[in-house]
Design an enzyme around this catalytic site. Structure first.
Site, short mmCIF file in Angstrom:
data_model
loop_
_atom_site.label_atom_id
_atom_site.label_comp_id
_atom_site.label_asym_id
_atom_site.label_seq_id
_atom_site.Cartn_x
_atom_site.Cartn_y
_atom_site.Cartn_z
N HIS A 1 -6.88 8.39 4.36
CA HIS A 1 -8.01 8.96 3.62
C HIS A 1 -9.28 8.19 4.00
O HIS A 1 -9.23 7.28 4.84
CB HIS A 1 -7.72 8.92 2.12
CG HIS A 1 -7.29 7.57 1.63
ND1 HIS A 1 -8.11 6.46 1.66
CD2 HIS A 1 -6.10 7.14 1.13
CE1 HIS A 1 -7.47 5.42 1.18
NE2 HIS A 1 -6.24 5.78 0.86
N HIS B 1 -9.26 4.35 4.30
CA HIS B 1 -8.80 3.81 5.58
C HIS B 1 -9.89 3.98 6.64
O HIS B 1 -10.14 3.08 7.44
CB HIS B 1 -7.55 4.56 6.05
CG HIS B 1 -6.37 4.45 5.13
ND1 HIS B 1 -5.87 5.51 4.41
CD2 HIS B 1 -5.59 3.39 4.80
CE1 HIS B 1 -4.83 5.13 3.70
NE2 HIS B 1 -4.63 3.85 3.90
N GLN C 1 8.55 -3.88 2.16
CA GLN C 1 7.61 -4.23 1.09
C GLN C 1 7.78 -3.36 -0.15
O GLN C 1 7.05 -3.51 -1.13
CB GLN C 1 6.17 -4.19 1.59
CG GLN C 1 5.61 -2.81 1.84
CD GLN C 1 4.24 -2.88 2.47
OE1 GLN C 1 4.09 -3.30 3.62
NE2 GLN C 1 3.20 -2.49 1.74
N GLN D 1 -3.49 -8.78 -1.92
CA GLN D 1 -2.87 -8.71 -0.60
C GLN D 1 -3.67 -9.49 0.44
O GLN D 1 -3.11 -10.17 1.30
CB GLN D 1 -2.75 -7.24 -0.17
CG GLN D 1 -2.23 -7.05 1.23
CD GLN D 1 -1.93 -5.59 1.53
OE1 GLN D 1 -0.84 -5.12 1.25
NE2 GLN D 1 -2.89 -4.87 2.08
N LEU E 1 -9.92 5.49 -3.89
CA LEU E 1 -9.08 6.31 -3.02
C LEU E 1 -7.76 5.60 -2.78
O LEU E 1 -7.72 4.38 -2.60
CB LEU E 1 -9.78 6.54 -1.68
CG LEU E 1 -11.06 7.36 -1.70
CD1 LEU E 1 -11.60 7.53 -0.29
CD2 LEU E 1 -10.80 8.72 -2.31
N SER F 1 -3.54 6.54 -1.17
CA SER F 1 -2.57 7.53 -0.65
C SER F 1 -1.75 8.09 -1.80
O SER F 1 -1.28 9.22 -1.75
CB SER F 1 -1.64 6.89 0.37
OG SER F 1 -2.39 6.33 1.42
N ARG F 2 -1.57 7.30 -2.85
CA ARG F 2 -0.73 7.73 -3.97
C ARG F 2 -1.43 8.76 -4.87
O ARG F 2 -0.76 9.39 -5.69
CB ARG F 2 -0.34 6.52 -4.82
CG ARG F 2 0.64 5.61 -4.13
CD ARG F 2 1.22 4.61 -5.12
NE ARG F 2 2.49 4.06 -4.65
CZ ARG F 2 2.61 2.97 -3.91
NH1 ARG F 2 1.54 2.30 -3.58
NH2 ARG F 2 3.80 2.55 -3.52
P1 AMP Z 1 -2.27 1.28 2.85
O1 AMP Z 1 -2.12 2.40 3.81
O2 AMP Z 1 -2.32 1.71 1.42
O3 AMP Z 1 -1.30 0.16 3.11
O4 AMP Z 1 -3.71 0.67 3.12
C1 AMP Z 1 -4.09 0.21 4.40
C2 AMP Z 1 -5.37 -0.56 4.28
O5 AMP Z 1 -6.38 0.30 3.76
C3 AMP Z 1 -5.25 -1.75 3.31
O6 AMP Z 1 -5.98 -2.84 3.84
C4 AMP Z 1 -5.89 -1.21 2.06
O7 AMP Z 1 -6.43 -2.21 1.24
C5 AMP Z 1 -6.97 -0.32 2.64
N1 AMP Z 1 -7.40 0.67 1.64
C6 AMP Z 1 -6.62 1.53 0.95
N2 AMP Z 1 -7.36 2.24 0.07
C7 AMP Z 1 -8.63 1.80 0.21
C8 AMP Z 1 -9.87 2.13 -0.42
N3 AMP Z 1 -9.94 3.03 -1.39
N4 AMP Z 1 -10.98 1.48 -0.02
C9 AMP Z 1 -10.92 0.53 0.97
N5 AMP Z 1 -9.79 0.18 1.60
C10 AMP Z 1 -8.66 0.80 1.23
#
Ligand code: AMP
Length: 296
Positions: free
Chosen positions: A49, A52, A76, A168, A201, A203-204
């Site tokens: 989204h 990312h 994880q 994280q 934002l 993915s969930r």
């Molecule tokens: P994920 O796919 O959820 O593991 O996220 C991959 C990376 O995107 C991680 O570093 C997250 O912190 C970052 N991320 C996810 N959602 C957001 C958001 N709304 N704003 C900024 N970074 C994000």
């Protein structure tokens, strides 16, 4: 047989390379590095989204080449059902990345990353034990397993992570310092990307019904108000009780935890909050676990 291929973005005649295997990717990155190109890296679990993409854009501004990994890392997930229902749409992800500033995608299989089980234990102390560490046992150990592997494969000059997963980033920094002294890449924290109405934002979010989506809004609203209270000098106790009361006012929401902690150590903070603390919150909205945070 080497599994790598090119992807042409629909509207832009740009070539994006996709790698499924480690060795061809390493070879390609070595080639680029030897030409003096710098590498920016964004690790993701896909279902991409604009949050990312904001990391991809930042990486593209600061590096010659942007590498994005897409890998739903099983180690994880401390909950099997959560892993199974994690959203996956590789084709949509490739298309979104090809139409943004991504040059190389690494989307390996689980077998490619874990040909044998990864039994490494990362001992990082309190930074990995509080909050998410407490409520999702094993989660950060899995994060360290995958991120250390990805850092070793990609060896980026800069790696970008979202402040959305505040703890994280602290864990990854601690892991790199302690377990990867040879890693010289810079770990960069990027701001949370939110919907226009404030929802972070994630993915969930696709799991939320329209009604739950409306309820989710209360999380960011509450955090914004809490920051205002802190700016006006209100104490920690009254801010926390405000947050608890507000979240419990919506029947769809169930607070897992809210903590105000030191923004560096993630330990409870007793001094002044301003510029020193972060509020971290986790809320179940129906069955969907949502996290958010705000710096004070
Ligand atoms: P994920 O796919 O959820 O593991 O996220 C991959 C990376 O995107 C991680 O570093 C997250 O912190 C970052 N991320 C996810 N959602 C957001 C958001 N709304 N704003 C900024 N970074 C994000």
């Amino acid at each position: 047989m080497s599994l790598s291929f090119s992807y042409f973005a629909q509207n832009f005649n740009k070539k994006m390379e996709i790698f499924k295997e480690i060795e061809p990717l390493k070879k390609r990155l070595q080639e680029l590095r030897s030409k003096g190109q710098t590498i920016g890296f964004v690790a993701t679990m896909g279902a991409l989204h604009q949050g990312h993409i904001s990391l991809v854009e930042r990486a593209s501004q600061e590096n010659d080449i942007v590498v994005v990994s897409i890998f739903v890392n099983p180690t994880q997930f401390n909950n099997k059902e959560d892993l199974e229902k994690y959203p996956r749409d590789l084709d949509a992800d490739y298309s979104l990345l090809a139409n943004n500033e991504c040059d190389i995608v690494f989307s390996p299989s689980v077998e490619e990353i874990y040909p044998i089980p990864d039994t490494r234990q990362f001992e990082l102390g309190s930074v990995s034990e509080v909050m998410e560490g407490k409520y999702r046992p094993g989660h950060f150990n899995g994060v360290c397993q995958i991120v250390s592997k990805l850092f070793a494969i990609i060896n980026p000059n800069k790696a970008y992570f979202g402040q959305k997963d505040y703890q994280q980033i602290a864990v990854i920094r601690a892991m790199a310092r302690k377990y990867m002294p040879e890693f010289l890449g810079e770990i960069i924290s990027c701001p949370i990307k939110r919907e226009a109405d404030g929802l972070a934002l994630s993915s969930r979010n696709v799991h939320l019904s329209p009604e739950q989506r409306q309820s989710a809004l209360l999380i960011s609203k509450t955090l914004f108000k809490a920051k205002e209270m802190s700016d006006n000098g209100e104490n920690q106790k009254s801010i926390v009780s405000f947050i608890k009361k507000n979240i419990s006012s919506d029947a769809n929401l169930c607070l897992e935890y809210v903590e105000i902690v030191d923004k560096n150590t993630l330990l409870p903070i007793t001094t002044t909050l301003k510029n020193k603390a972060v509020i971290c919150i986790t809320v179940y909205d129906g069955k969907t676990r949502l996290i958010d945070n705000i710096l004070l």
